[in-house]
Scaffold this motif. Sequence first.
Motif, short mmCIF file in Angstrom:
data_model
loop_
_atom_site.label_atom_id
_atom_site.label_comp_id
_atom_site.label_asym_id
_atom_site.label_seq_id
_atom_site.Cartn_x
_atom_site.Cartn_y
_atom_site.Cartn_z
N SER A 1 1.25 3.67 -3.13
CA SER A 1 0.83 5.45 -2.63
C SER A 1 2.07 6.52 -3.40
O SER A 1 1.67 7.40 -3.17
CB SER A 1 0.46 5.62 -1.43
OG SER A 1 0.16 4.85 -0.69
N SER A 2 3.16 5.68 -3.68
CA SER A 2 4.38 6.37 -3.87
C SER A 2 3.98 6.92 -4.86
O SER A 2 4.40 7.21 -5.98
CB SER A 2 5.64 5.35 -3.49
OG SER A 2 5.95 5.35 -3.94
N CYS B 1 7.38 8.24 1.03
CA CYS B 1 6.74 6.89 1.89
C CYS B 1 8.51 5.63 1.30
O CYS B 1 7.75 4.69 1.66
CB CYS B 1 5.60 6.85 0.14
SG CYS B 1 4.19 7.54 -0.17
N THR C 1 6.20 11.25 -2.47
CA THR C 1 6.81 10.09 -2.28
C THR C 1 7.97 9.20 -2.12
O THR C 1 8.57 8.57 -1.60
CB THR C 1 7.33 9.98 -3.82
OG1 THR C 1 6.35 11.00 -4.57
CG2 THR C 1 7.69 9.02 -4.11
N TYR D 1 4.53 17.07 -3.04
CA TYR D 1 4.57 15.68 -3.30
C TYR D 1 5.58 14.40 -3.71
O TYR D 1 5.79 13.68 -3.35
CB TYR D 1 3.67 15.17 -5.29
CG TYR D 1 1.98 15.55 -4.75
CD1 TYR D 1 1.38 15.48 -3.90
CD2 TYR D 1 1.70 16.72 -5.59
CE1 TYR D 1 -0.11 15.40 -3.81
CE2 TYR D 1 0.35 17.63 -5.71
CZ TYR D 1 -0.42 16.55 -4.69
OH TYR D 1 -2.14 16.93 -4.62
N LEU E 1 0.75 -1.09 0.02
CA LEU E 1 0.13 -0.25 -0.31
C LEU E 1 0.87 1.48 -0.21
O LEU E 1 0.36 2.15 -0.75
CB LEU E 1 -0.99 0.30 1.03
CG LEU E 1 -1.93 -1.61 1.10
CD1 LEU E 1 -2.70 -0.82 2.14
CD2 LEU E 1 -3.06 -1.02 -0.11
N VAL F 1 1.35 7.05 -6.55
CA VAL F 1 0.15 7.66 -7.27
C VAL F 1 0.39 9.81 -6.31
O VAL F 1 1.24 10.12 -7.58
CB VAL F 1 -0.48 7.83 -6.61
CG1 VAL F 1 -1.66 8.92 -6.26
CG2 VAL F 1 -1.45 6.74 -6.28
N SER F 2 2.06 9.57 -6.16
CA SER F 2 2.66 10.90 -5.37
C SER F 2 2.89 11.51 -6.23
O SER F 2 3.70 12.73 -6.95
CB SER F 2 2.81 10.80 -3.72
OG SER F 2 4.31 9.76 -4.20
#
Length: 199
Positions: free
Chosen positions: A73-74, A103, A100, A96, A69, A76-77
């Motif tokens: 998420s990383s 994450c 990253t 952002y 997860l 997406v960022s």
Amino acid sequence: MEVPYIIKEREDTGLINSKLGIWIFLSSEVMLFGGLFSAYIFLRLAAPPGSFGEWASELSVPMATINTLVLISSSVSMVMAWVSLKLNDFSKYKMYMGLTLLCSLIFLVIKYFEYTGKFHHGIYPSSNTFMAIYFTLTGLHGIHIIGGMIVMLYFWLPFGNKMWDSQPELFTNRVEALGLYWHFVDLVWIFLFPVLYLL
């Protein structure tokens, strides 16, 4: 006065050099991990029935799920960081890209606790074939994470500010190439997670 760098697509490929270069590099990475995954499959098929599954039960599925997860998420960022540059919003890019980096750091911290847990219980790469494969694949993936973090830090720290101020298009293209690399690293983990932890 600094002369602006002109971004031109190559006539033979229709790609700019940075994008062509990262795709060639990623092709070599596919061959590297493809060979390792193939070796894992052959070794698993040759192993006594149930032996790999027995040792796989020593791995922490909850920790690996959290790491999955975190890496998604990383990704997406990372996309949001690149989009922020395309929209000329450097402050959002910094936010952002910082997320990253955070994450990726969380991923490595969780992996550290996972590794030390194995060592504490006397489980090492030399313990058996499965653990040798596990430490090789996840360790190599971890090295790729660290490599990506180094480049992210370079673009996130003041060096990146200077490049953005002087040549924003060049900076944006380099961040896009970094994003392609990062998505590949995440994709490798998406394969590693079920192969090592669930099967």
